[in-house]
Design a protein around this motif. Structure first.
Motif, PDB file in Angstrom:
ATOM      1  N   THR A  79       5.709  -6.421  -7.437  1.00  0.00           N
ATOM      2  CA  THR A  79       5.606  -4.978  -7.687  1.00  0.00           C
ATOM      3  C   THR A  79       4.399  -4.667  -8.551  1.00  0.00           C
ATOM      4  N   ALA A  80       4.202  -5.440  -9.620  1.00  0.00           N
ATOM      5  CA  ALA A  80       3.060  -5.213 -10.522  1.00  0.00           C
ATOM      6  C   ALA A  80       1.736  -5.419  -9.785  1.00  0.00           C
ATOM      7  N   VAL A  81       1.659  -6.432  -8.947  1.00  0.00           N
ATOM      8  CA  VAL A  81       0.435  -6.679  -8.176  1.00  0.00           C
ATOM      9  C   VAL A  81       0.159  -5.507  -7.238  1.00  0.00           C
ATOM     10  N   GLY A  82       1.196  -5.002  -6.591  1.00  0.00           N
ATOM     11  CA  GLY A  82       1.041  -3.825  -5.732  1.00  0.00           C
ATOM     12  C   GLY A  82       0.567  -2.613  -6.516  1.00  0.00           C
ATOM     13  N   MET A  83       1.081  -2.467  -7.733  1.00  0.00           N
ATOM     14  CA  MET A  83       0.658  -1.351  -8.586  1.00  0.00           C
ATOM     15  C   MET A  83      -0.826  -1.491  -8.942  1.00  0.00           C
ATOM     16  N   ILE A  84      -1.256  -2.707  -9.239  1.00  0.00           N
ATOM     17  CA  ILE A  84      -2.677  -2.929  -9.545  1.00  0.00           C
ATOM     18  C   ILE A  84      -3.523  -2.561  -8.328  1.00  0.00           C
ATOM     19  N   ASN A  85      -3.098  -2.982  -7.155  1.00  0.00           N
ATOM     20  CA  ASN A  85      -3.845  -2.654  -5.935  1.00  0.00           C
ATOM     21  C   ASN A  85      -3.952  -1.144  -5.729  1.00  0.00           C
ATOM     22  N   SER A  86      -2.941  -0.395  -6.161  1.00  0.00           N
ATOM     23  CA  SER A  86      -2.938   1.059  -5.961  1.00  0.00           C
ATOM     24  C   SER A  86      -3.961   1.785  -6.838  1.00  0.00           C
ATOM     25  N   PHE A  87      -4.507   1.108  -7.847  1.00  0.00           N
ATOM     26  CA  PHE A  87      -5.502   1.749  -8.719  1.00  0.00           C
ATOM     27  C   PHE A  87      -6.726   2.196  -7.927  1.00  0.00           C
ATOM     28  N   ARG A  88      -7.023   1.513  -6.827  1.00  0.00           N
ATOM     29  CA  ARG A  88      -8.177   1.888  -5.999  1.00  0.00           C
ATOM     30  C   ARG A  88      -8.024   3.290  -5.417  1.00  0.00           C
ATOM     31  N   ASP A  89      -6.798   3.751  -5.271  1.00  0.00           N
ATOM     32  CA  ASP A  89      -6.539   5.057  -4.667  1.00  0.00           C
ATOM     33  C   ASP A  89      -6.527   6.203  -5.682  1.00  0.00           C
ATOM     34  N   ALA A  90      -6.676   5.881  -6.958  1.00  0.00           N
ATOM     35  CA  ALA A  90      -6.613   6.913  -8.002  1.00  0.00           C
ATOM     36  C   ALA A  90      -7.737   7.934  -7.807  1.00  0.00           C
ATOM     37  N   GLN A  91      -7.404   9.204  -7.998  1.00  0.00           N
ATOM     38  CA  GLN A  91      -8.351  10.292  -7.762  1.00  0.00           C
ATOM     39  C   GLN A  91      -8.868  10.958  -9.039  1.00  0.00           C
ATOM     40  N   SER A  92      -8.234  10.661 -10.185  1.00  0.00           N
ATOM     41  CA  SER A  92      -8.630  11.336 -11.425  1.00  0.00           C
ATOM     42  C   SER A  92      -8.329  10.438 -12.631  1.00  0.00           C
ATOM     43  N   ASN A  93      -8.858  10.835 -13.781  1.00  0.00           N
ATOM     44  CA  ASN A  93      -8.555  10.108 -15.018  1.00  0.00           C
ATOM     45  C   ASN A  93      -7.061  10.154 -15.314  1.00  0.00           C
ATOM     46  N   GLU A  94      -6.450  11.312 -15.074  1.00  0.00           N
ATOM     47  CA  GLU A  94      -5.022  11.466 -15.325  1.00  0.00           C
ATOM     48  C   GLU A  94      -4.220  10.541 -14.418  1.00  0.00           C
ATOM     49  N   ASP A  95      -4.640  10.462 -13.165  1.00  0.00           N
ATOM     50  CA  ASP A  95      -3.976   9.590 -12.198  1.00  0.00           C
ATOM     51  C   ASP A  95      -4.086   8.127 -12.646  1.00  0.00           C
ATOM     52  N   LEU A  96      -5.283   7.717 -13.067  1.00  0.00           N
ATOM     53  CA  LEU A  96      -5.476   6.351 -13.561  1.00  0.00           C
ATOM     54  C   LEU A  96      -4.595   6.070 -14.771  1.00  0.00           C
ATOM     55  N   SER A  97      -4.581   7.010 -15.711  1.00  0.00           N
ATOM     56  CA  SER A  97      -3.787   6.825 -16.931  1.00  0.00           C
ATOM     57  C   SER A  97      -2.300   6.730 -16.619  1.00  0.00           C
ATOM     58  N   GLU A  98      -1.847   7.548 -15.691  1.00  0.00           N
ATOM     59  CA  GLU A  98      -0.436   7.510 -15.308  1.00  0.00           C
ATOM     60  C   GLU A  98      -0.092   6.176 -14.650  1.00  0.00           C
ATOM     61  N   ARG A  99      -0.964   5.722 -13.751  1.00  0.00           N
ATOM     62  CA  ARG A  99      -0.736   4.423 -13.091  1.00  0.00           C
ATOM     63  C   ARG A  99      -0.727   3.294 -14.123  1.00  0.00           C
ATOM     64  N   TRP A 100      -1.637   3.365 -15.102  1.00  0.00           N
ATOM     65  CA  TRP A 100      -1.689   2.333 -16.130  1.00  0.00           C
ATOM     66  C   TRP A 100      -0.410   2.336 -16.955  1.00  0.00           C
ATOM     67  N   SER A 101       0.062   3.516 -17.319  1.00  0.00           N
ATOM     68  CA  SER A 101       1.284   3.620 -18.106  1.00  0.00           C
ATOM     69  C   SER A 101       2.468   2.982 -17.366  1.00  0.00           C
ATOM     70  N   LEU A 102       2.597   3.277 -16.083  1.00  0.00           N
ATOM     71  CA  LEU A 102       3.682   2.707 -15.276  1.00  0.00           C
ATOM     72  C   LEU A 102       3.525   1.189 -15.136  1.00  0.00           C
ATOM     73  N   LEU A 103       2.296   0.729 -14.941  1.00  0.00           N
ATOM     74  CA  LEU A 103       2.056  -0.700 -14.803  1.00  0.00           C
ATOM     75  C   LEU A 103       2.380  -1.436 -16.107  1.00  0.00           C
ATOM     76  N   GLN A 104       1.974  -0.853 -17.229  1.00  0.00           N
ATOM     77  CA  GLN A 104       2.296  -1.461 -18.532  1.00  0.00           C
ATOM     78  C   GLN A 104       3.795  -1.642 -18.688  1.00  0.00           C
ATOM     79  N   GLU A 105       4.557  -0.589 -18.389  1.00  0.00           N
ATOM     80  CA  GLU A 105       6.019  -0.672 -18.496  1.00  0.00           C
ATOM     81  C   GLU A 105       6.555  -1.791 -17.620  1.00  0.00           C
TER      82      GLU A 105
END
Length: 112
Positions: A79-105
């Motif tokens: 799941t974490a690896v899939g989340m890392i792969n999804s970072f390529r699809d991020a469209q904004s700083n907010e999107d990146l930050s949200e993805r990072w927060s979820l990945l950290q958890e």
């Protein structure tokens, strides 16, 4: 020309490959340290606008993905690896930050 190998030779090579795997495997402490380093990069600002910062983050995420794949945790790692792969699809700083927060958890749920 061919040497006859005994079963004992096969077992000793299996043992050495297992110890090699242990030497390559990453510890949860190393994973947590990498998460902290990436968090520090995320705290520096507007990632989408800063090409160097963005590149540093991608490199760290790629290294983190490799480290995670050495752990024997199963579906949580996948799941974490899939989340890392999804970072390529991020469209904004907010999107990146949200993805990072979820990945950290996700990572801290099995690494700490």
């Amino acid at each position: 020309p061919f040497e006859k190998r005994s079963r004992a030779d096969s077992f000793s090579s299996l043992e050495s490959s297992a110890s090699l795997n242990d030497a390559v495997a990453t510890t949860p402490i190393e994973i947590i340290q990498m998460v902290k380093e990436i968090s520090d990069l995320f705290s520096k600002g507007r990632i989408m606008e800063d090409r160097v910062l963005r590149q540093n983050i991608w490199e760290k995420l790629h290294a983190l993905k490799g480290d995670l794949l050495t752990l024997q945790v199963g579906s949580k790692v996948i799941t974490a690896v899939g989340m890392i792969n999804s970072f390529r699809d991020a469209q904004s700083n907010e999107d990146l930050s949200e993805r990072w927060s979820l990945l950290q958890e996700q990572i801290l749920s099995f690494a700490s």
